[in-house]
Design a protein around this motif. Structure first.
Motif, PDB file in Angstrom:
ATOM      1  N   ILE A  68     -28.395 -30.253  24.852  1.00  0.00           N
ATOM      2  CA  ILE A  68     -27.916 -28.966  25.341  1.00  0.00           C
ATOM      3  C   ILE A  68     -26.603 -29.146  26.096  1.00  0.00           C
ATOM      4  CG2 ILE A  68     -28.426 -27.048  26.918  1.00  0.00           C
ATOM      5  CD1 ILE A  68     -31.379 -27.438  26.302  1.00  0.00           C
ATOM      6  N   GLN A  69     -26.531 -30.195  26.903  1.00  0.00           N
ATOM      7  CA  GLN A  69     -25.303 -30.459  27.651  1.00  0.00           C
ATOM      8  C   GLN A  69     -24.131 -30.774  26.722  1.00  0.00           C
ATOM      9  OE1 GLN A  69     -26.059 -33.418  30.809  1.00  0.00           O
ATOM     10  NE2 GLN A  69     -25.740 -31.684  32.205  1.00  0.00           N
ATOM     11  N   PHE A 127     -34.965 -28.342  34.594  1.00  0.00           N
ATOM     12  CA  PHE A 127     -35.260 -28.220  33.171  1.00  0.00           C
ATOM     13  C   PHE A 127     -36.492 -29.039  32.804  1.00  0.00           C
ATOM     14  CE2 PHE A 127     -34.834 -29.514  28.726  1.00  0.00           C
ATOM     15  CZ  PHE A 127     -34.582 -28.301  28.107  1.00  0.00           C
ATOM     16  N   GLU A 144     -22.860 -27.671  25.267  1.00  0.00           N
ATOM     17  CA  GLU A 144     -22.128 -26.917  26.283  1.00  0.00           C
ATOM     18  C   GLU A 144     -20.722 -27.467  26.492  1.00  0.00           C
ATOM     19  OE1 GLU A 144     -23.654 -24.917  30.354  1.00  0.00           O
ATOM     20  OE2 GLU A 144     -23.741 -27.106  30.309  1.00  0.00           O
ATOM     21  N   GLU A 180     -32.100 -18.450  30.608  1.00  0.00           N
ATOM     22  CA  GLU A 180     -31.475 -18.982  31.816  1.00  0.00           C
ATOM     23  C   GLU A 180     -30.139 -19.672  31.529  1.00  0.00           C
ATOM     24  OE1 GLU A 180     -34.120 -21.449  34.076  1.00  0.00           O
ATOM     25  OE2 GLU A 180     -35.900 -20.310  33.475  1.00  0.00           O
ATOM     26  N   TYR A 181     -29.845 -19.932  30.253  1.00  0.00           N
ATOM     27  CA  TYR A 181     -28.684 -20.760  29.929  1.00  0.00           C
ATOM     28  C   TYR A 181     -27.728 -20.060  28.969  1.00  0.00           C
ATOM     29  CZ  TYR A 181     -32.089 -24.058  31.757  1.00  0.00           C
ATOM     30  OH  TYR A 181     -33.031 -24.675  32.541  1.00  0.00           O
ATOM     31  N   GLU A 182     -26.472 -20.469  29.035  1.00  0.00           N
ATOM     32  CA  GLU A 182     -25.463 -19.927  28.131  1.00  0.00           C
ATOM     33  C   GLU A 182     -25.659 -20.450  26.713  1.00  0.00           C
ATOM     34  OE1 GLU A 182     -21.566 -20.605  29.593  1.00  0.00           O
ATOM     35  OE2 GLU A 182     -21.887 -19.546  31.491  1.00  0.00           O
ATOM     36  N   LYS A 223     -27.744 -21.343  23.616  1.00  0.00           N
ATOM     37  CA  LYS A 223     -28.985 -20.794  23.089  1.00  0.00           C
ATOM     38  C   LYS A 223     -29.622 -21.738  22.065  1.00  0.00           C
ATOM     39  CE  LYS A 223     -28.473 -17.175  25.572  1.00  0.00           C
ATOM     40  NZ  LYS A 223     -29.282 -17.057  26.814  1.00  0.00           N
ATOM     41  N   MET A 242     -26.290 -26.577  34.919  1.00  0.00           N
ATOM     42  CA  MET A 242     -27.690 -26.693  34.508  1.00  0.00           C
ATOM     43  C   MET A 242     -28.318 -27.903  35.202  1.00  0.00           C
ATOM     44  SD  MET A 242     -29.242 -27.249  30.689  1.00  0.00           S
ATOM     45  CE  MET A 242     -28.208 -25.945  30.039  1.00  0.00           C
ATOM     46  N   LYS A 287     -30.930 -30.738  35.638  1.00  0.00           N
ATOM     47  CA  LYS A 287     -31.815 -31.501  34.760  1.00  0.00           C
ATOM     48  C   LYS A 287     -33.241 -31.541  35.293  1.00  0.00           C
ATOM     49  CE  LYS A 287     -32.172 -35.853  32.224  1.00  0.00           C
ATOM     50  NZ  LYS A 287     -31.499 -37.142  31.898  1.00  0.00           N
ATOM     51  N   SER A 289     -23.537 -21.936  21.382  1.00  0.00           N
ATOM     52  CA  SER A 289     -23.101 -20.839  22.250  1.00  0.00           C
ATOM     53  C   SER A 289     -22.879 -19.568  21.439  1.00  0.00           C
ATOM     54  CB  SER A 289     -21.804 -21.212  22.974  1.00  0.00           C
ATOM     55  OG  SER A 289     -20.783 -21.511  22.039  1.00  0.00           O
ATOM     56  N   SER A 296     -34.761 -20.000  27.412  1.00  0.00           N
ATOM     57  CA  SER A 296     -33.368 -19.964  26.951  1.00  0.00           C
ATOM     58  C   SER A 296     -32.527 -18.911  27.654  1.00  0.00           C
ATOM     59  CB  SER A 296     -33.322 -19.720  25.438  1.00  0.00           C
ATOM     60  OG  SER A 296     -33.858 -18.446  25.119  1.00  0.00           O
TER      61      SER A 296
END
Length: 257
Positions: A25-26, A6, A29, A55-57, A59, A1, A3, A78, A53
């Motif tokens: 978010i990181q 984002f 993850e 775009e990312y694993e 949520k 991801m 930054k 996740s 959202s």
């Protein structure tokens, strides 16, 4: 991801706020745990977070306690949406039978304790009671230190919003007449003041559009935008329902009660 990507994807002047959200978010993850923000975010922010959202694993999910809450706490996971959030719903009862206290009085009393607005969700008033979602880390402090609202004694307790019915927000709906959807024109119509007076309110920083300060008198307001006007209240712009014979717009607005 990435930054930078984002940060550029979120339209917000407070890049520190968006950076902190990215960091959470990181963490979610890397740890595979549910991570919460430690404040309540306005819809202008959490709507954008939800929109990107896919775009990312990890949520995002939101909770503001009340139905259709404006201010909400974000969580990142996740898996499924968390059942519980670090939110406590406070029940603040005005014990005076002779004095009425309004939304601004409850909000002002809580913030006078040194608490930032971001630590509070939407406040709903029913009769002599205010229901206030707060971050759990400050709930005890408020319970122990909030003794009066506008010189009226009050009682503060936790309200079990899981097993008890939740109050619903009430609005006062009316139709205003405005020449355009420019901010200065709408403020003039909403507050029933002159255009010059509305410009003064805007230039003095007393107007929030979707919970952010707006100093642009020519900003175009859209349906579902929220206007907070210091000294007058909070309003949601609903829709245009027609025109007058002189071509002015008939606009439905809802005032938060």
């Amino acid at each position: 991801m990435d930054k930078k990507h984002f940060l550029n994807s979120i339209n917000c002047e407070d890049k520190n706020l968006i950076s902190n959200i990215f960091n959470k978010i990181q963490i979610a993850e890397k740890t595979n745990k549910i991570i919460f923000t430690n404040d309540f975010l306005p819809p202008a922010i959490w709507h954008q977070i939800l929109a990107i959202s896919e775009e990312y694993e990890i949520k995002p999910f939101t909770n503001g306690i009340f139905k259709d809450s404006d201010r909400r706490m974000l969580s990142f996971s996740s898996g499924e949406s968390p059942i519980e959030y670090p939110i406590v719903l406070l029940k603040i009862k005005n014990k005076s039978k002779f004095a009425r206290v309004d939304h601004k009085d409850y909000l002002g009393a809580i913030m006078s304790l040194g608490i930032k607005r971001e630590k509070l969700g939407d406040l709903i008033i029913q009769d002599s009671v205010c229901y206030a979602p707060v971050c759990s880390d400050i709930s005890d402090f408020i319970i122990n230190n909030l003794n009066t609202i506008k010189n009226c004694p009050c009682d503060v307790t936790e309200y079990d919003y899981v097993s008890q019915d939740l109050p619903e927000r009430k609005f006062e709906e009316k139709v205003i007449i405005t020449t355009s959807f420019r901010l200065d024109g709408l403020v003039s119509a909403v507050c029933n003041i002159s255009r010059n007076s509305s410009v003064e309110l805007i230039s003095s920083g007393k107007i929030l559009v979707n919970y952010f300060n707006c100093l642009k008198k020519d900003k175009v307001i859209e349906n579902n935008d929220t206007l907070t006007i210091r000294g007058y209240g909070k309003f949601k712009v609903v829709e245009t329902v027609g025109n007058t014979q002189k071509g002015r717009l008939k606009v439905v607005i809802k005032k938060y009660i």
